[in-house]
Structures are given as structure tokens and as C-alpha cells.
Design an enzyme around this catalytic site. Structure first.
Site, PDB file in Angstrom:
ATOM      1  N   ASP A 204      -7.842   9.008   4.735  1.00  0.00           N
ATOM      2  CA  ASP A 204      -8.727   8.944   5.897  1.00  0.00           C
ATOM      3  C   ASP A 204      -9.749  10.067   5.823  1.00  0.00           C
ATOM      4  OD1 ASP A 204      -7.334   6.819   7.104  1.00  0.00           O
ATOM      5  OD2 ASP A 204      -5.925   8.197   8.065  1.00  0.00           O
TER       6      ASP A 204
ATOM      7  N   ARG B  41       0.844  -1.211   0.000  1.00  0.00           N
ATOM      8  CA  ARG B  41       0.000   0.000   0.000  1.00  0.00           C
ATOM      9  C   ARG B  41       0.867   1.244   0.000  1.00  0.00           C
ATOM     10  NH1 ARG B  41      -5.252   0.030   2.085  1.00  0.00           N
ATOM     11  NH2 ARG B  41      -4.670   1.785   3.374  1.00  0.00           N
TER      12      ARG B  41
ATOM     13  N   ASP C  48      -2.761   6.120   1.842  1.00  0.00           N
ATOM     14  CA  ASP C  48      -3.862   6.049   2.799  1.00  0.00           C
ATOM     15  C   ASP C  48      -4.690   7.307   2.686  1.00  0.00           C
ATOM     16  OD1 ASP C  48      -4.060   3.692   4.433  1.00  0.00           O
ATOM     17  OD2 ASP C  48      -2.075   4.212   5.216  1.00  0.00           O
TER      18      ASP C  48
HETATM   19  N1  ROI Z   1       2.816   8.189  10.473  1.00  0.00           N
HETATM   20  C1  ROI Z   1       2.845   9.344   9.793  1.00  0.00           C
HETATM   21  N2  ROI Z   1       3.773  10.243  10.086  1.00  0.00           N
HETATM   22  N3  ROI Z   1       1.968   9.616   8.793  1.00  0.00           N
HETATM   23  C2  ROI Z   1       0.989   8.737   8.448  1.00  0.00           C
HETATM   24  O1  ROI Z   1       0.175   9.025   7.544  1.00  0.00           O
HETATM   25  C3  ROI Z   1       0.919   7.511   9.152  1.00  0.00           C
HETATM   26  N4  ROI Z   1      -0.034   6.566   8.857  1.00  0.00           N
HETATM   27  C4  ROI Z   1      -0.095   5.413   9.520  1.00  0.00           C
HETATM   28  C5  ROI Z   1       0.789   5.115  10.692  1.00  0.00           C
HETATM   29  C6  ROI Z   1       1.442   3.760  10.518  1.00  0.00           C
HETATM   30  C7  ROI Z   1      -0.091   5.130  11.930  1.00  0.00           C
HETATM   31  N5  ROI Z   1       1.838   6.097  10.869  1.00  0.00           N
HETATM   32  C8  ROI Z   1       1.864   7.268  10.180  1.00  0.00           C
HETATM   33  O2  ROI Z   1      -1.016   4.525   9.164  1.00  0.00           O
END
Ligand code: ROI
Length: 166
Positions: A97, A92, A95
């Protein structure tokens, strides 16, 4: 129309280009009106440290999509972008959200809005404060004051927001 805010994050492949491409796709999408984009930020990984730094950004727009159809749509975009050719096919690289959906609360197994991490994550608060400083979160805290008081943990701006008028 509901104003929504999304958190974007990537740390595999070419994260900066991925986020710029996602912003471009959203700007052209028919479910998106009045897109605003934050700058892109480099951030230290939250959680396991044996992974590359992230690139994070936040976007806001108006939409007529209800929360679950919006989630379905965004997961399709994640799947389209979120794969790199390589040893581990399917890694992946993106992400997305849903941080906020107007002032509505959603609590289902698939979807929790507001996103639980907003107030604890500098890589969400700082870009969110850039595009929506006067927004108050459902907790009553203002995004600007939260962004000013959180530890920035090495977070730094690496690229401007793509132009609003390409
Ligand atoms: N840490 C940062 N800095 N940015 C993210 O988007 C991000 N996304 C995640 C986890 C693994 C929690 N850590 C992250 O899914």
C-alpha cells in the site's frame, strides 16, 4: 524527488521471507533512493479472524516516479511475489500500500493517498514510527504520538530490519 512510505503485509506462503525479499528488490530498484526499512512485525488480522496472522512492515524511500506509475510498478512487484504454488493458484501473498506520497493528496478511483487506514492501524503506525518518528501526517497528528496512543493489539517485532549496508 518525493519521499514515499509503503505498507507491506503478507499472511500466506512464507510472509517473513516475502517481506525481506521485497525489501531487497526495492533496495536494488532504479526508481528507489535512500531506502529505509522498519523491523518486521507479527500482527493479528484486521477484519475476518479466520485467516493466519500477518507479517507487516513499512519502508520509506525517495523516488522520481509520479503516483500512478509508482502504483503500476508496485502492482507488478505484488503480482511477481503474490502467488503461491498450491491448490489455489493465484492466492495473494503480498500487499503493498502507498501510505504517503510526500505531503500530496491523491483521490482517484484507483488510488487514495494518504492511505485511509494509517491512523487506525497499529501494524502501520508502529513500523512507520520506527523509521519516521518525527513525521507529521496530513491530519496534523505526529506519527510518534499516534503510535504511542494506539492499542498494539498483540503486535510484536519478529525480525530486525535488513541491514542498510548489505
Ligand atoms: N490485518 C493485518 N494485521 N495486517 C494486514 O496487512 C492486513 N491487510 C488486510 C486486512 C485483511 C484488512 N487485514 C490485515 O488487507
Amino acid at each position: 524527488m518525493i519521499r514515499v512510505y509503503l505498507g507491506l503485509g503478507a499472511n500466506l506462503g512464507n510472509p517473513k521471507q516475502t517481506l525481506l525479499d521485497v525489501m531487497d528488490e526495492l533496495r536494488q530498484a532504479d526508481f528507489v533512493s535512500q531506502l529505509s526499512c522498519s523491523s518486521l512485525y507479527a500482527s493479528k488480522p484486521m477484519g475476518p479472524q479466520d485467516q493466519p496472522d500477518y507479517v507487516n512492515a513499512v519502508v520509506g524511500f525517495f523516488t522520481e516516479l509520479a503516483p500512478i506509475p509508482l502504483l503500476d510498478t508496485l502492482q507488478r512487484i505484488e503480482a511477481d511475489f503474490g502467488r503461491v504454488r498450491g491448490r489455489r493458484w493465484g492466492a495473494r501473498t503480498l500487499d503493498i500500500d502507498i501510505l504517503l506520497y510526500g505531503d500530496q493528496t491523491v483521490n482517484t478511483e484507483r488510488l487514495q493517498i494518504p492511505h485511509m487506514g494509517i491512523e487506525q492501524r497499529e501494524f502501520v503506525l508502529v513500523p512507520l514510527a520506527e523509521i519516521a518518528p518525527d513525521l507529521d501526517l496530513p491530519s496534523g497528528n505526529s506519527v510518534k504520538s499516534l503510535a504511542q496512543s494506539i492499542s498494539h493489539n498483540g503486535l510484536h517485532r519478529i525480525a530486525p530490519a535488513p541491514s542498510d549496508h548489505p
